[in-house]
Motif scaffolding. Structure first.
Motif, PDB file in Angstrom:
ATOM      1  N   GLN A   1      50.531  21.546  22.500  1.00 10.30           N
ATOM      2  CA  GLN A   1      49.938  20.193  22.022  1.00 10.30           C
ATOM      3  C   GLN A   1      51.098  19.099  21.938  1.00 10.30           C
ATOM      4  N   LEU A   2      52.197  19.665  21.312  1.00  9.04           N
ATOM      5  CA  LEU A   2      53.255  18.700  21.194  1.00  9.04           C
ATOM      6  C   LEU A   2      53.889  18.457  22.508  1.00  9.04           C
ATOM      7  N   GLN A   3      54.175  19.563  23.317  1.00 12.18           N
ATOM      8  CA  GLN A   3      54.443  19.071  24.666  1.00 12.18           C
ATOM      9  C   GLN A   3      53.917  18.539  25.374  1.00 12.18           C
ATOM     10  N   GLU A   4      52.421  18.510  25.404  1.00 11.63           N
ATOM     11  CA  GLU A   4      51.590  17.615  26.137  1.00 11.63           C
ATOM     12  C   GLU A   4      51.732  16.159  25.922  1.00 11.63           C
ATOM     13  N   PHE A   5      51.808  16.298  24.424  1.00 11.91           N
ATOM     14  CA  PHE A   5      51.930  14.767  23.729  1.00 11.91           C
ATOM     15  C   PHE A   5      53.207  14.114  24.258  1.00 11.91           C
ATOM     16  N   ILE A   6      54.397  14.889  24.109  1.00 13.24           N
ATOM     17  CA  ILE A   6      55.647  14.351  24.624  1.00 13.24           C
ATOM     18  C   ILE A   6      55.567  13.793  26.239  1.00 13.24           C
ATOM     19  N   ASN A   7      55.034  14.781  26.844  1.00 13.48           N
ATOM     20  CA  ASN A   7      55.024  14.423  28.454  1.00 13.48           C
ATOM     21  C   ASN A   7      53.850  13.103  28.567  1.00 13.48           C
ATOM     22  N   SER A   8      52.981  12.915  27.898  1.00 10.87           N
ATOM     23  CA  SER A   8      52.205  11.828  27.949  1.00 10.87           C
ATOM     24  C   SER A   8      53.004  10.698  27.461  1.00 10.87           C
ATOM     25  N   VAL A   9      53.695  10.654  26.501  1.00  6.79           N
ATOM     26  CA  VAL A   9      54.381   9.468  25.729  1.00  6.79           C
ATOM     27  C   VAL A   9      55.490   9.048  26.763  1.00  6.79           C
ATOM     28  N   THR A  10      56.093   9.932  27.352  1.00  5.57           N
ATOM     29  CA  THR A  10      57.428   9.555  28.359  1.00  5.57           C
ATOM     30  C   THR A  10      56.733   9.296  29.572  1.00  5.57           C
ATOM     31  N   LYS A  11      55.426   9.565  29.945  1.00  6.78           N
ATOM     32  CA  LYS A  11      55.175   8.882  31.430  1.00  6.78           C
ATOM     33  C   LYS A  11      54.655   7.417  31.118  1.00  6.78           C
ATOM     34  N   GLN A  12      54.415   6.949  30.008  1.00  8.34           N
ATOM     35  CA  GLN A  12      53.996   5.671  29.901  1.00  8.34           C
ATOM     36  C   GLN A  12      55.241   4.658  29.717  1.00  8.34           C
ATOM     37  N   ASP A  13      54.843   3.444  29.617  1.00  2.00           N
ATOM     38  CA  ASP A  13      55.962   2.279  29.776  1.00  2.00           C
ATOM     39  C   ASP A  13      56.311   2.078  28.246  1.00  2.00           C
ATOM     40  N   ASN A  14      57.132   3.226  27.828  1.00  3.81           N
ATOM     41  CA  ASN A  14      57.805   3.165  26.349  1.00  3.81           C
ATOM     42  C   ASN A  14      59.317   2.841  26.417  1.00  3.81           C
ATOM     43  N   LYS A  15      59.920   2.482  25.112  1.00  3.88           N
ATOM     44  CA  LYS A  15      61.190   2.551  25.208  1.00  3.88           C
ATOM     45  C   LYS A  15      61.463   3.797  24.309  1.00  3.88           C
ATOM     46  N   ILE A  16      62.259   4.708  24.675  1.00  2.00           N
ATOM     47  CA  ILE A  16      62.240   6.099  23.996  1.00  2.00           C
ATOM     48  C   ILE A  16      63.970   6.479  23.823  1.00  2.00           C
ATOM     49  N   TYR A  17      64.252   6.912  22.571  1.00  2.00           N
ATOM     50  CA  TYR A  17      65.555   7.400  22.385  1.00  2.00           C
ATOM     51  C   TYR A  17      65.513   8.518  21.837  1.00  2.00           C
ATOM     52  N   TYR A  18      66.596   9.400  22.250  1.00  4.13           N
ATOM     53  CA  TYR A  18      66.504  10.928  21.970  1.00  4.13           C
ATOM     54  C   TYR A  18      67.609  11.108  20.940  1.00  4.13           C
ATOM     55  N   TYR A  19      67.165  11.986  20.229  1.00  3.86           N
ATOM     56  CA  TYR A  19      68.244  12.467  19.089  1.00  3.86           C
ATOM     57  C   TYR A  19      68.327  14.042  18.961  1.00  3.86           C
ATOM     58  N   GLU A  20      69.460  14.499  18.430  1.00  5.05           N
ATOM     59  CA  GLU A  20      69.519  15.998  18.165  1.00  5.05           C
ATOM     60  C   GLU A  20      69.377  16.342  16.729  1.00  5.05           C
ATOM     61  N   THR A  21      70.240  15.519  15.890  1.00  3.29           N
ATOM     62  CA  THR A  21      69.872  16.102  14.495  1.00  3.29           C
ATOM     63  C   THR A  21      69.812  14.665  13.826  1.00  3.29           C
ATOM     64  N   ALA A  22      69.674  14.718  12.429  1.00  3.52           N
ATOM     65  CA  ALA A  22      69.642  13.632  11.575  1.00  3.52           C
ATOM     66  C   ALA A  22      70.829  12.557  11.585  1.00  3.52           C
ATOM     67  N   ASP A  23      72.013  13.193  11.883  1.00  4.43           N
ATOM     68  CA  ASP A  23      72.938  12.566  11.767  1.00  4.43           C
ATOM     69  C   ASP A  23      72.957  11.551  13.004  1.00  4.43           C
ATOM     70  N   ASP A  24      72.254  11.459  14.058  1.00  2.00           N
ATOM     71  CA  ASP A  24      72.234  10.757  15.224  1.00  2.00           C
ATOM     72  C   ASP A  24      71.360   9.455  14.800  1.00  2.00           C
ATOM     73  N   ILE A  25      70.595   9.527  13.836  1.00  2.00           N
ATOM     74  CA  ILE A  25      69.490   8.479  13.580  1.00  2.00           C
ATOM     75  C   ILE A  25      70.177   6.922  13.482  1.00  2.00           C
ATOM     76  N   GLU A  26      71.224   6.996  12.314  1.00  2.00           N
ATOM     77  CA  GLU A  26      71.826   5.878  12.245  1.00  2.00           C
ATOM     78  C   GLU A  26      72.309   4.955  13.452  1.00  2.00           C
ATOM     79  N   LYS A  27      73.281   5.716  14.048  1.00  2.00           N
ATOM     80  CA  LYS A  27      73.933   5.482  15.403  1.00  2.00           C
ATOM     81  C   LYS A  27      72.799   4.735  16.186  1.00  2.00           C
ATOM     82  N   ILE A  28      71.858   5.541  16.684  1.00  5.01           N
ATOM     83  CA  ILE A  28      70.483   5.121  17.298  1.00  5.01           C
ATOM     84  C   ILE A  28      69.999   3.601  16.795  1.00  5.01           C
TER      85      ILE A  28
END
Length: 331
Positions: free
Chosen positions: A108-135
Protein backbone atom coordinates in the motif's frame (compact mmCIF):
# COMPACT_ATOMS: atom_id res chain seq x y z
CA UNK A 1 13.03 37.57 8.72
CA UNK A 2 9.22 37.76 8.22
CA UNK A 3 7.27 38.51 11.39
CA UNK A 4 4.26 36.74 9.90
CA UNK A 5 3.53 33.14 10.88
CA UNK A 6 1.52 30.70 8.79
CA UNK A 7 -0.53 27.67 9.75
CA UNK A 8 1.04 24.54 8.27
CA UNK A 9 -0.78 21.22 8.56
CA UNK A 10 1.52 18.19 8.57
CA UNK A 11 0.10 15.15 6.79
CA UNK A 12 1.66 11.97 8.14
CA UNK A 13 1.11 8.35 9.10
CA UNK A 14 0.32 7.65 12.74
CA UNK A 15 3.31 6.70 14.90
CA UNK A 16 5.84 6.95 12.07
CA UNK A 17 9.04 9.00 11.60
CA UNK A 18 8.74 10.55 15.07
CA UNK A 19 12.30 11.93 14.99
CA UNK A 20 11.63 13.62 11.66
CA UNK A 21 8.42 15.12 13.04
CA UNK A 22 10.46 16.50 15.93
CA UNK A 23 12.87 18.05 13.43
CA UNK A 24 9.92 19.75 11.71
CA UNK A 25 8.73 21.13 15.04
CA UNK A 26 12.17 22.56 15.83
CA UNK A 27 12.59 24.13 12.39
CA UNK A 28 9.17 25.80 12.35
CA UNK A 29 9.16 26.84 16.03
CA UNK A 30 9.85 30.50 15.20
CA UNK A 31 8.33 30.42 11.73
CA UNK A 32 4.91 28.76 11.70
CA UNK A 33 2.13 27.10 13.67
CA UNK A 34 1.89 23.35 13.08
CA UNK A 35 -0.99 20.90 13.32
CA UNK A 36 -0.65 17.18 12.61
CA UNK A 37 -2.79 14.30 11.48
CA UNK A 38 -3.84 12.31 14.55
CA UNK A 39 -4.18 8.57 15.09
CA UNK A 40 -6.84 6.86 13.00
CA UNK A 41 -7.95 5.05 16.16
CA UNK A 42 -9.64 8.27 17.29
CA UNK A 43 -13.23 8.50 16.01
CA UNK A 44 -12.84 12.15 14.96
CA UNK A 45 -9.46 11.78 13.26
CA UNK A 46 -10.82 12.33 9.75
CA UNK A 47 -12.95 15.31 10.78
CA UNK A 48 -10.01 16.90 12.59
CA UNK A 49 -7.70 16.41 9.61
CA UNK A 50 -10.24 17.86 7.20
CA UNK A 51 -10.86 20.92 9.40
CA UNK A 52 -7.13 21.56 9.77
CA UNK A 53 -6.62 21.37 6.01
CA UNK A 54 -9.56 23.71 5.43
CA UNK A 55 -8.01 26.36 7.68
CA UNK A 56 -4.29 25.93 6.97
CA UNK A 57 -2.17 28.18 4.74
CA UNK A 58 0.10 25.34 3.59
CA UNK A 59 0.16 21.55 3.80
CA UNK A 60 3.32 19.51 4.30
CA UNK A 61 3.20 15.73 3.76
CA UNK A 62 5.79 13.43 5.30
CA UNK A 63 5.95 9.96 3.74
CA UNK A 64 8.21 7.62 5.68
CA UNK A 65 8.16 3.89 6.40
CA UNK A 66 4.44 3.43 7.07
CA UNK A 67 1.26 3.89 5.06
CA UNK A 68 -0.69 4.29 8.29
CA UNK A 69 -3.72 2.51 9.70
CA UNK A 70 -6.29 1.69 7.04
CA UNK A 71 -9.74 3.08 7.85
CA UNK A 72 -13.20 1.86 6.85
CA UNK A 73 -12.82 3.92 3.67
CA UNK A 74 -9.99 1.60 2.61
CA UNK A 75 -7.27 4.27 2.84
CA UNK A 76 -5.15 5.65 5.68
CA UNK A 77 -5.54 9.07 7.28
CA UNK A 78 -2.36 10.21 5.51
CA UNK A 79 -3.82 9.23 2.14
CA UNK A 80 -7.16 10.85 2.95
CA UNK A 81 -5.53 14.12 4.09
CA UNK A 82 -3.42 14.19 0.93
CA UNK A 83 -6.53 13.89 -1.23
CA UNK A 84 -8.24 16.64 0.80
CA UNK A 85 -5.26 18.98 0.42
CA UNK A 86 -5.18 18.40 -3.35
CA UNK A 87 -8.95 18.95 -3.59
CA UNK A 88 -8.67 22.21 -1.63
CA UNK A 89 -5.78 23.34 -3.87
CA UNK A 90 -3.57 23.90 -0.84
CA UNK A 91 0.09 24.77 -1.50
CA UNK A 92 1.74 21.43 -0.81
CA UNK A 93 5.28 20.38 0.03
CA UNK A 94 6.02 16.65 0.04
CA UNK A 95 8.94 14.96 1.80
CA UNK A 96 9.46 11.28 0.91
CA UNK A 97 11.98 8.99 2.52
CA UNK A 98 14.42 7.56 0.02
CA UNK A 99 13.92 3.81 0.41
CA UNK A 100 16.66 1.52 -0.77
CA UNK A 101 15.86 -1.36 -3.11
CA UNK A 102 16.05 -3.96 -0.33
CA UNK A 103 13.86 -1.91 2.07
CA UNK A 104 10.81 -3.70 3.45
CA UNK A 105 7.79 -1.47 2.86
CA UNK A 106 4.16 -2.42 2.41
CA UNK A 107 2.46 -2.75 -0.95
CA UNK A 108 0.00 0.00 0.00
CA UNK A 109 2.83 2.42 0.82
CA UNK A 110 4.63 1.62 -2.43
CA UNK A 111 1.45 2.17 -4.45
CA UNK A 112 0.78 5.44 -2.62
CA UNK A 113 4.31 6.71 -3.30
CA UNK A 114 4.00 5.76 -6.97
CA UNK A 115 0.70 7.61 -7.21
CA UNK A 116 2.07 10.74 -5.54
CA UNK A 117 5.22 10.86 -7.69
CA UNK A 118 3.21 10.52 -10.92
CA UNK A 119 1.12 13.58 -10.09
CA UNK A 120 2.22 17.18 -10.52
CA UNK A 121 3.82 17.55 -7.10
CA UNK A 122 6.96 19.19 -5.78
CA UNK A 123 8.81 16.39 -3.95
CA UNK A 124 11.93 16.41 -1.78
CA UNK A 125 13.66 13.17 -0.79
CA UNK A 126 15.48 12.61 2.50
CA UNK A 127 17.57 9.83 4.02
CA UNK A 128 17.45 10.64 7.75
CA UNK A 129 16.15 13.27 10.15
CA UNK A 130 19.47 15.11 9.75
CA UNK A 131 18.51 16.02 6.16
CA UNK A 132 15.25 17.76 7.07
CA UNK A 133 16.53 21.17 8.12
CA UNK A 134 18.74 21.59 5.08
CA UNK A 135 15.81 20.73 2.80
CA UNK A 136 13.34 23.03 4.52
CA UNK A 137 15.50 26.12 4.90
CA UNK A 138 15.35 26.93 1.17
CA UNK A 139 11.89 25.43 0.60
CA UNK A 140 10.44 27.69 3.30
CA UNK A 141 11.78 30.91 1.77
CA UNK A 142 10.73 29.85 -1.71
CA UNK A 143 7.25 29.13 -0.36
CA UNK A 144 6.90 32.52 1.30
CA UNK A 145 8.32 34.21 -1.80
CA UNK A 146 5.64 32.71 -4.01
CA UNK A 147 2.79 33.39 -1.60
CA UNK A 148 3.69 36.96 -0.63
CA UNK A 149 2.64 38.67 2.61
CA UNK A 150 -1.03 37.63 2.50
CA UNK A 151 -2.59 35.46 5.17
CA UNK A 152 -0.87 34.18 8.27
CA UNK A 153 -0.76 35.64 11.76
CA UNK A 154 0.99 38.73 13.13
CA UNK A 155 1.44 39.70 16.77
CA UNK A 156 -1.24 42.16 17.83
CA UNK A 157 1.22 44.97 18.54
CA UNK A 158 2.95 44.46 15.17
CA UNK A 159 -0.39 44.41 13.36
CA UNK A 160 -1.48 47.66 15.02
CA UNK A 161 1.84 49.28 14.13
CA UNK A 162 1.54 48.27 10.48
CA UNK A 163 -2.11 49.35 10.40
CA UNK A 164 -1.26 52.81 11.75
CA UNK A 165 1.54 53.17 9.22
CA UNK A 166 -0.71 52.14 6.38
CA UNK A 167 -3.45 54.55 7.47
CA UNK A 168 -0.99 57.42 7.76
CA UNK A 169 0.49 56.63 4.38
CA UNK A 170 -2.96 56.52 2.76
CA UNK A 171 -3.84 59.92 4.18
CA UNK A 172 -0.55 61.36 3.00
CA UNK A 173 -0.94 59.84 -0.46
CA UNK A 174 -4.15 61.82 -0.95
CA UNK A 175 -2.04 64.99 -0.97
CA UNK A 176 0.77 63.58 -3.13
CA UNK A 177 0.92 62.75 -6.84
CA UNK A 178 0.04 59.14 -7.54
CA UNK A 179 3.06 56.89 -8.01
CA UNK A 180 2.94 54.09 -10.51
CA UNK A 181 3.53 50.60 -9.13
CA UNK A 182 5.48 48.70 -11.73
CA UNK A 183 6.39 45.44 -10.10
CA UNK A 184 3.40 44.41 -8.03
CA UNK A 185 1.03 41.76 -9.35
CA UNK A 186 -1.82 39.82 -7.71
CA UNK A 187 -0.49 36.95 -5.63
CA UNK A 188 -1.55 33.39 -6.42
CA UNK A 189 -1.19 30.19 -4.45
CA UNK A 190 1.22 28.05 -6.40
CA UNK A 191 3.06 24.95 -5.17
CA UNK A 192 4.42 25.28 -1.64
CA UNK A 193 8.04 25.04 -2.70
CA UNK A 194 9.82 25.69 -5.97
CA UNK A 195 13.60 25.63 -6.01
CA UNK A 196 13.89 27.26 -9.44
CA UNK A 197 14.23 30.99 -10.00
CA UNK A 198 11.00 32.11 -11.63
CA UNK A 199 10.73 35.78 -10.68
CA UNK A 200 13.54 37.76 -12.32
CA UNK A 201 13.98 41.43 -11.41
CA UNK A 202 14.60 44.08 -14.07
CA UNK A 203 17.11 46.68 -12.92
CA UNK A 204 15.27 49.54 -14.63
CA UNK A 205 12.01 48.77 -12.84
CA UNK A 206 11.00 50.09 -9.43
CA UNK A 207 9.68 48.98 -6.08
CA UNK A 208 7.33 51.09 -3.96
CA UNK A 209 7.89 51.03 -0.21
CA UNK A 210 6.76 52.99 2.85
CA UNK A 211 9.11 54.41 5.44
CA UNK A 212 8.90 56.30 8.70
CA UNK A 213 11.16 59.21 9.66
CA UNK A 214 11.51 62.20 11.95
CA UNK A 215 11.45 65.59 10.22
CA UNK A 216 12.75 68.79 11.83
CA UNK A 217 10.97 71.98 10.82
CA UNK A 218 11.43 75.29 12.60
CA UNK A 219 12.59 73.62 15.79
CA UNK A 220 9.67 71.19 15.81
CA UNK A 221 9.99 67.43 15.43
CA UNK A 222 7.36 65.61 13.35
CA UNK A 223 6.96 61.84 12.88
CA UNK A 224 6.09 61.13 9.26
CA UNK A 225 5.21 58.03 7.25
CA UNK A 226 5.64 58.34 3.50
CA UNK A 227 5.74 56.27 0.33
CA UNK A 228 8.96 56.16 -1.68
CA UNK A 229 9.94 54.61 -5.00
CA UNK A 230 13.32 52.89 -5.23
CA UNK A 231 14.82 51.51 -8.41
CA UNK A 232 16.11 47.97 -8.31
CA UNK A 233 19.44 49.28 -9.57
CA UNK A 234 19.68 51.45 -6.44
CA UNK A 235 18.82 48.43 -4.30
CA UNK A 236 21.47 46.28 -5.97
CA UNK A 237 24.12 49.00 -5.62
CA UNK A 238 23.24 49.16 -1.92
CA UNK A 239 23.54 45.39 -1.54
CA UNK A 240 27.02 45.46 -3.06
CA UNK A 241 28.16 47.72 -0.20
CA UNK A 242 27.11 45.22 2.48
CA UNK A 243 29.76 42.85 3.93
CA UNK A 244 30.07 39.37 2.46
CA UNK A 245 27.55 37.81 4.89
CA UNK A 246 24.73 39.77 6.48
CA UNK A 247 21.67 39.20 8.62
CA UNK A 248 18.14 40.40 7.92
CA UNK A 249 18.90 43.30 10.27
CA UNK A 250 21.95 44.10 8.17
CA UNK A 251 19.76 44.20 5.08
CA UNK A 252 17.31 46.49 6.86
CA UNK A 253 20.07 48.89 7.92
CA UNK A 254 21.42 49.07 4.38
CA UNK A 255 17.99 49.88 2.92
CA UNK A 256 17.43 52.46 5.67
CA UNK A 257 20.65 54.22 4.62
CA UNK A 258 19.46 54.24 1.02
CA UNK A 259 16.16 55.79 2.11
CA UNK A 260 17.96 58.35 4.28
CA UNK A 261 19.94 59.57 1.28
CA UNK A 262 16.69 60.46 -0.49
CA UNK A 263 14.33 61.22 2.40
CA UNK A 264 14.96 64.95 2.97
CA UNK A 265 14.30 65.82 -0.65
CA UNK A 266 11.28 63.51 -0.67
CA UNK A 267 9.72 64.98 2.48
CA UNK A 268 10.29 68.54 1.27
CA UNK A 269 7.75 67.86 -1.49
CA UNK A 270 5.07 68.16 1.19
CA UNK A 271 6.97 70.02 3.95
CA UNK A 272 9.22 72.56 2.17
CA UNK A 273 10.57 74.10 5.39
CA UNK A 274 12.10 70.87 6.69
CA UNK A 275 15.83 71.35 7.35
CA UNK A 276 16.81 67.89 8.65
CA UNK A 277 15.57 64.30 8.63
CA UNK A 278 16.55 61.39 10.89
CA UNK A 279 15.59 57.86 11.92
CA UNK A 280 14.56 56.74 8.44
CA UNK A 281 13.24 53.18 8.51
CA UNK A 282 11.53 50.99 5.94
CA UNK A 283 8.28 49.39 7.13
CA UNK A 284 8.69 45.80 8.33
CA UNK A 285 6.11 44.48 5.86
CA UNK A 286 7.87 46.13 2.92
CA UNK A 287 11.24 44.86 4.12
CA UNK A 288 9.84 41.33 4.26
CA UNK A 289 8.42 41.74 0.75
CA UNK A 290 11.74 43.08 -0.51
CA UNK A 291 13.68 40.19 1.01
CA UNK A 292 11.31 37.62 -0.50
CA UNK A 293 11.75 39.17 -3.95
CA UNK A 294 15.54 39.17 -3.58
CA UNK A 295 15.44 35.45 -2.74
CA UNK A 296 13.01 34.67 -5.56
CA UNK A 297 15.15 36.51 -8.10
CA UNK A 298 18.33 34.72 -6.96
CA UNK A 299 19.96 37.97 -5.84
CA UNK A 300 20.64 36.70 -2.32
CA UNK A 301 21.02 33.22 -0.87
CA UNK A 302 21.57 31.73 2.56
CA UNK A 303 25.21 31.66 3.60
CA UNK A 304 24.50 29.73 6.81
CA UNK A 305 21.47 28.20 8.42
CA UNK A 306 20.51 26.93 11.84
CA UNK A 307 17.56 25.98 13.98
CA UNK A 308 17.48 29.50 15.37
CA UNK A 309 16.28 32.22 13.02
CA UNK A 310 18.92 34.60 14.38
CA UNK A 311 21.64 32.32 13.00
CA UNK A 312 20.63 32.86 9.38
CA UNK A 313 23.06 34.90 7.32
CA UNK A 314 22.67 35.93 3.70
CA UNK A 315 25.09 36.67 0.90
CA UNK A 316 24.87 38.20 -2.54
CA UNK A 317 24.86 35.63 -5.34
CA UNK A 318 27.40 35.55 -8.14
CA UNK A 319 24.51 36.22 -10.52
CA UNK A 320 23.59 39.45 -8.71
CA UNK A 321 27.18 40.66 -8.51
CA UNK A 322 27.46 40.51 -12.29
CA UNK A 323 24.18 42.28 -13.04
CA UNK A 324 25.53 45.80 -12.50
CA UNK A 325 28.63 45.07 -14.61
CA UNK A 326 26.39 44.43 -17.62
CA UNK A 327 23.86 47.16 -16.83
CA UNK A 328 23.76 50.42 -18.75
CA UNK A 329 24.54 53.45 -16.59
CA UNK A 330 21.61 55.63 -15.55
CA UNK A 331 21.05 58.57 -17.92
Amino acid sequence: MPNRRYHIHVICADNDQLLVLDSLAIFFQARAFLTYDVSSQLPKASLYGRQCIDSCDYALMLVGDSYGTVQKTGVSQMHLSYLNAKAKLKPLLILIKNHHQDASISRQLQEFINSVTKQDNKIYYYETADDIEKILVQAYYNAVTKRGATGGWIKAEDELTELSKTTAAQKLSERLPAKKVIHKKPQTQDDFADDTVSKPIILTESIDIHYSAQAYEGGNLTDVVRPMTLTWQEVLATLLKIPTAFSSNGLQNAINRLIASKAEQDIKQDMPNVHAVSRCQISQDDLNCLQRQLVGANWIQLATYGTRVSQELWKLTFYAKNLLKNAKPNP
